[in-house]
Design a protein around this motif. Structure first.
Motif, mmCIF file in Angstrom:
data_model
loop_
_atom_site.group_PDB
_atom_site.id
_atom_site.type_symbol
_atom_site.label_atom_id
_atom_site.label_comp_id
_atom_site.label_asym_id
_atom_site.label_seq_id
_atom_site.Cartn_x
_atom_site.Cartn_y
_atom_site.Cartn_z
ATOM 1 N N ARG A 98 0.833 -1.210 0.000
ATOM 2 C CA ARG A 98 0.000 0.000 0.000
ATOM 3 C C ARG A 98 0.872 1.266 0.000
ATOM 4 N NH1 ARG A 98 -5.490 -0.446 1.649
ATOM 5 N NH2 ARG A 98 -6.100 -2.618 1.832
ATOM 6 N N ARG A 121 -9.789 -7.443 -5.769
ATOM 7 C CA ARG A 121 -8.443 -7.698 -5.224
ATOM 8 C C ARG A 121 -8.198 -9.189 -5.052
ATOM 9 N NH1 ARG A 121 -6.524 -5.306 -0.377
ATOM 10 N NH2 ARG A 121 -8.586 -4.845 0.427
ATOM 11 N N ARG A 160 7.650 -6.566 -6.103
ATOM 12 C CA ARG A 160 7.553 -7.745 -5.227
ATOM 13 C C ARG A 160 8.939 -8.186 -4.755
ATOM 14 N NH1 ARG A 160 2.469 -9.238 -4.800
ATOM 15 N NH2 ARG A 160 3.138 -10.692 -3.210
#
Ligand code: DC
Length: 237
Positions: free
Chosen positions: A47, A192, A121
């Motif tokens: 986030r 999501r 990531r």
């Protein structure tokens, strides 16, 4: 207050994965407070990167300028600092506390775009692995038991019915003064979950050795009782 007989526990890694808004972070936070482990909310890290991208105009019309974001990754510094009022760590983005800002619907709507980028990531996974070197950690996310700590001593995979998850997220946002409809929340959760399960890199899936926890009909106290039975067997010295 810890309940091991001689008050000492082995330090292990507890990996908690699962669907959006089924109470992973609350559960992880409660466990960490109970047994004196460090709690890391990895969703907050994705986030925070998303907030950076929004603030720097890298997300437009539902698309991320991936190359610009990847080039900016070295400038994105993420840190956690314990907040005694919350009993958990707040997240800091380049020195600013963004704990509140990252929970809004704008970030929630864009975070799936950012969390599917391989370079984002791998950078965050590296950071998460460093945070766990000394063990004694509870980490929640989507790929903790499968990618970040595949050798974690305890893995939990959490789920709950959509109805329960929407209701919980609605109450949470309302208490923070965010005026979002249940319909909007349900749409965001569905989108999501779909993105998490279908992305090419590290999709959300239950690790083969994870224990499934469906908490639709469980209170936080029920969940603590359940997990402490497991944890006492695994960690009391
Ligand atoms: O846990 P959360 O809902 O705050 O996470 C926000 C988003 O970040 C979620 O939609 C998926 C992504 N995420 C991820 O891809 N991998 C993680 N380990 C944690 C979160």
């Amino acid at each position: 207050m810890d309940y091991c007989k001689n008050n000492s526990r082995k330090k292990i890694i507890i990996a908690i994965d699962g669907y959006s808004a089924c109470g992973k972070s609350t559960f992880a936070k409660d466990i960490s407070a109970r047994i004196g482990y460090i709690f890391i909310d990895t969703g907050a890290m994705y986030r925070a990167v998303t907030l950076y991208a929004i603030n720097h105009g890298m997300i437009k019309n539902g698309k991320v300028d991936e190359q610009t974001l990847i080039a900016a990754l070295p400038d994105i510094k993420i840190a956690f600092k314990f907040n005694p009022d919350r009993g958990a760590s707040d997240i800091y983005l380049n020195g600013h506390n963004v704990e509140k800002e990252i929970r809004g619907i704008e970030v929630s709507d864009a975070v799936s775009l950012v969390s599917q980028i391989g370079e984002v990531r791998s950078g965050l996974v590296r950071l998460q692995q460093q945070m766990g070197v000394d063990k004694g950690i509870v980490m929640d996310g989507r790929d903790i038991g499968t990618v970040v700590f595949p050798n974690a001593e305890l893995k939990i995979f959490m789920t709950a019915s959509e109805e329960v998850r929407v209701e919980r997220r609605y109450k949470e946002l309302l208490s923070k003064g965010e005026n979002v409809s249940k319909k909007e929340i349900a749409e965001n959760l569905r989108a999501r979950d779909y993105a998490d399960e279908h992305r090419a890199i590290s999709p959300l899936r239950k690790a083969d050795d994870a224990i499934l926890l469906d908490n639709s009909d469980m209170t936080p106290a029920d969940q603590m009782k359940w997990i402490m039975g497991i944890l006492d067997k695994l960690t009391c010295m």
